[in-house]
Motif scaffolding. Sequence first.
Motif, PDB file in Angstrom:
ATOM      1  N   GLY A 132     -11.500   0.009  -4.284  1.00 54.45           N
ATOM      2  CA  GLY A 132     -12.101   1.165  -3.642  1.00 54.45           C
ATOM      3  C   GLY A 132     -11.054   1.912  -2.845  1.00 54.45           C
ATOM      4  O   GLY A 132      -9.902   1.492  -2.749  1.00 54.45           O
ATOM      5  N   THR A 133     -11.460   3.032  -2.274  1.00 54.39           N
ATOM      6  CA  THR A 133     -10.579   3.827  -1.429  1.00 54.39           C
ATOM      7  C   THR A 133     -11.044   3.728   0.007  1.00 54.39           C
ATOM      8  O   THR A 133     -12.199   4.028   0.317  1.00 54.39           O
ATOM      9  N   TYR A 134     -10.153   3.295   0.872  1.00 56.70           N
ATOM     10  CA  TYR A 134     -10.442   3.135   2.297  1.00 56.70           C
ATOM     11  C   TYR A 134      -9.661   4.226   3.026  1.00 56.70           C
ATOM     12  O   TYR A 134      -8.431   4.165   3.114  1.00 56.70           O
ATOM     13  N   SER A 135     -10.363   5.221   3.490  1.00 49.83           N
ATOM     14  CA  SER A 135      -9.708   6.407   4.019  1.00 49.83           C
ATOM     15  C   SER A 135     -10.042   6.623   5.490  1.00 49.83           C
ATOM     16  O   SER A 135     -10.902   5.941   6.063  1.00 49.83           O
ATOM     17  N   GLY A 136      -9.358   7.597   6.072  1.00 50.55           N
ATOM     18  CA  GLY A 136      -9.592   7.915   7.471  1.00 50.55           C
ATOM     19  C   GLY A 136      -8.606   7.201   8.366  1.00 50.55           C
ATOM     20  O   GLY A 136      -7.909   6.264   7.963  1.00 50.55           O
ATOM     21  N   VAL A 137      -8.524   7.650   9.616  1.00 50.78           N
ATOM     22  CA  VAL A 137      -7.600   7.074  10.594  1.00 50.78           C
ATOM     23  C   VAL A 137      -8.330   6.863  11.917  1.00 50.78           C
ATOM     24  O   VAL A 137      -9.415   7.394  12.136  1.00 50.78           O
ATOM     25  N   GLN A 138      -7.709   6.076  12.779  1.00 54.37           N
ATOM     26  CA  GLN A 138      -8.191   5.915  14.144  1.00 54.37           C
ATOM     27  C   GLN A 138      -6.986   5.796  15.057  1.00 54.37           C
ATOM     28  O   GLN A 138      -5.876   5.499  14.609  1.00 54.37           O
ATOM     29  N   VAL A 139      -7.213   6.013  16.343  1.00 58.04           N
ATOM     30  CA  VAL A 139      -6.140   5.981  17.326  1.00 58.04           C
ATOM     31  C   VAL A 139      -6.144   4.632  18.037  1.00 58.04           C
ATOM     32  O   VAL A 139      -7.176   4.192  18.536  1.00 58.04           O
ATOM     33  N   ARG A 140      -4.989   3.982  18.055  1.00 60.51           N
ATOM     34  CA  ARG A 140      -4.790   2.741  18.788  1.00 60.51           C
ATOM     35  C   ARG A 140      -3.531   2.885  19.634  1.00 60.51           C
ATOM     36  O   ARG A 140      -2.468   3.203  19.095  1.00 60.51           O
ATOM     37  N   ILE A 144       2.537  -1.730  11.785  1.00 60.85           N
ATOM     38  CA  ILE A 144       2.657  -3.140  12.143  1.00 60.85           C
ATOM     39  C   ILE A 144       3.481  -3.200  13.419  1.00 60.85           C
ATOM     40  O   ILE A 144       4.684  -2.927  13.407  1.00 60.85           O
ATOM     41  N   SER A 145       2.840  -3.541  14.520  1.00 61.07           N
ATOM     42  CA  SER A 145       3.462  -3.453  15.834  1.00 61.07           C
ATOM     43  C   SER A 145       3.878  -4.825  16.358  1.00 61.07           C
ATOM     44  O   SER A 145       3.690  -5.851  15.692  1.00 61.07           O
ATOM     45  N   ASP A 146       4.432  -4.846  17.552  1.00 55.00           N
ATOM     46  CA  ASP A 146       4.721  -6.086  18.286  1.00 55.00           C
ATOM     47  C   ASP A 146       5.644  -7.038  17.540  1.00 55.00           C
ATOM     48  O   ASP A 146       5.614  -8.253  17.761  1.00 55.00           O
ATOM     49  N   THR A 147       6.466  -6.494  16.641  1.00 57.04           N
ATOM     50  CA  THR A 147       7.447  -7.261  15.855  1.00 57.04           C
ATOM     51  C   THR A 147       6.834  -8.459  15.137  1.00 57.04           C
ATOM     52  O   THR A 147       7.503  -9.461  14.900  1.00 57.04           O
ATOM     53  N   VAL A 148       5.547  -8.380  14.780  1.00 53.48           N
ATOM     54  CA  VAL A 148       4.921  -9.487  14.049  1.00 53.48           C
ATOM     55  C   VAL A 148       5.264  -9.381  12.563  1.00 53.48           C
ATOM     56  O   VAL A 148       5.583  -8.312  12.047  1.00 53.48           O
ATOM     57  N   ALA A 149       5.197 -10.500  11.861  1.00 54.13           N
ATOM     58  CA  ALA A 149       5.441 -10.535  10.424  1.00 54.13           C
ATOM     59  C   ALA A 149       4.155 -10.189   9.683  1.00 54.13           C
ATOM     60  O   ALA A 149       3.077 -10.668  10.033  1.00 54.13           O
ATOM     61  N   ALA A 150       4.289  -9.362   8.649  1.00 54.05           N
ATOM     62  CA  ALA A 150       3.111  -8.973   7.873  1.00 54.05           C
ATOM     63  C   ALA A 150       3.461  -8.933   6.392  1.00 54.05           C
ATOM     64  O   ALA A 150       4.591  -8.615   6.012  1.00 54.05           O
ATOM     65  N   THR A 151       2.465  -9.249   5.572  1.00 57.67           N
ATOM     66  CA  THR A 151       2.605  -9.209   4.121  1.00 57.67           C
ATOM     67  C   THR A 151       1.554  -8.261   3.559  1.00 57.67           C
ATOM     68  O   THR A 151       0.387  -8.324   3.943  1.00 57.67           O
ATOM     69  N   VAL A 152       1.981  -7.372   2.668  1.00 57.58           N
ATOM     70  CA  VAL A 152       1.074  -6.432   2.019  1.00 57.58           C
ATOM     71  C   VAL A 152       1.242  -6.607   0.511  1.00 57.58           C
ATOM     72  O   VAL A 152       2.364  -6.548  -0.001  1.00 57.58           O
ATOM     73  N   GLU A 153       0.138  -6.825  -0.193  1.00 58.68           N
ATOM     74  CA  GLU A 153       0.202  -7.104  -1.619  1.00 58.68           C
ATOM     75  C   GLU A 153      -0.883  -6.344  -2.384  1.00 58.68           C
ATOM     76  O   GLU A 153      -2.009  -6.185  -1.903  1.00 58.68           O
ATOM     77  N   ASN A 154      -0.521  -5.900  -3.589  1.00 64.27           N
ATOM     78  CA  ASN A 154      -1.486  -5.372  -4.568  1.00 64.27           C
ATOM     79  C   ASN A 154      -2.335  -4.230  -4.002  1.00 64.27           C
ATOM     80  O   ASN A 154      -3.544  -4.160  -4.246  1.00 64.27           O
ATOM     81  N   ASN A 177      -8.761  -3.612 -10.536  1.00 64.23           N
ATOM     82  CA  ASN A 177      -9.474  -3.316  -9.288  1.00 64.23           C
ATOM     83  C   ASN A 177      -8.551  -2.579  -8.308  1.00 64.23           C
ATOM     84  O   ASN A 177      -8.128  -3.140  -7.295  1.00 64.23           O
ATOM     85  N   PRO A 178      -8.225  -1.312  -8.620  1.00 65.76           N
ATOM     86  CA  PRO A 178      -7.301  -0.579  -7.748  1.00 65.76           C
ATOM     87  C   PRO A 178      -7.850  -0.440  -6.328  1.00 65.76           C
ATOM     88  O   PRO A 178      -9.010  -0.073  -6.124  1.00 65.76           O
ATOM     89  N   THR A 179      -7.006  -0.756  -5.361  1.00 65.52           N
ATOM     90  CA  THR A 179      -7.402  -0.759  -3.955  1.00 65.52           C
ATOM     91  C   THR A 179      -6.469   0.179  -3.205  1.00 65.52           C
ATOM     92  O   THR A 179      -5.259  -0.035  -3.190  1.00 65.52           O
TER      93      THR A 179
END
Length: 233
Positions: free
Chosen positions: A79-87, A135-145, A120-122
């Motif tokens: 599916g398509t997950y759109s839009g933004v928010q402020v953090r 990705i903040s606070d120098t944390v490690a993150a993985t993004v796949e597919n 299943n395109p995401t």
Amino acid sequence: MKNVVSAGLLGFGWVIAALWFLAPGLTPVVSAQGGTGSLRVAPTGTDFNGCGSIASPCQTVQFAVDQATPGDEILIAAGTYSGVQVRNGLTQTVYISKPLTLRGGYTPADGFTISDPVANPTILDAQLAGRVILISDTVAATVENLTVTRGSVNGLNLCTNLTGNCGGGILATGPLSLTNVVVTSNFAERFGGGVAGLTTTVVSGGRFENNATGSGFGNGGGLYTEGTTDLRN
């Protein structure tokens, strides 16, 4: 006497429990999925405290991320997950401040068991209203597919911290791993129109296309990295 008191307290407890579940307007406490290892997201899901199971996925990626505990995986259905928010004064589709994995390509039909981004395109789409993933606070993150698209950050601030105008698609201040990620149609005024990785960046497979930086000021239209960079396939 002790037995009588214990029995009375037990009975009182059952009455309170019954009132909690039966009284109009009261909602039973639902155990959160955070810390179970995986939280699930689907366009047909619902955001509520405790969502993320196979039967009750969350609806938005950000809500699942907020519920997750460090080390969890966020399994995202097609599916398509759109839009933004402020953090913290920053605008993006997904804000991550703990070690997590985001993985797309799933479907509720098979219980989120197989990640197949072709079938299943995401898509995470910021609609040119902000960055896609921060990705903040120098944390490690993985993004796949996943497909990361239409992120945009403007201005001439250098890429020295979170307020820098870099990483239109993804800005990572900590170790970043991208596997089979399509980064397309993103823009950053200064550095990394598609992705900016400020420490260690590993890219395996995937595709970068149609990303750009500002004319005369920008560098790394597709990918800008600092530190160790490992490009595979």
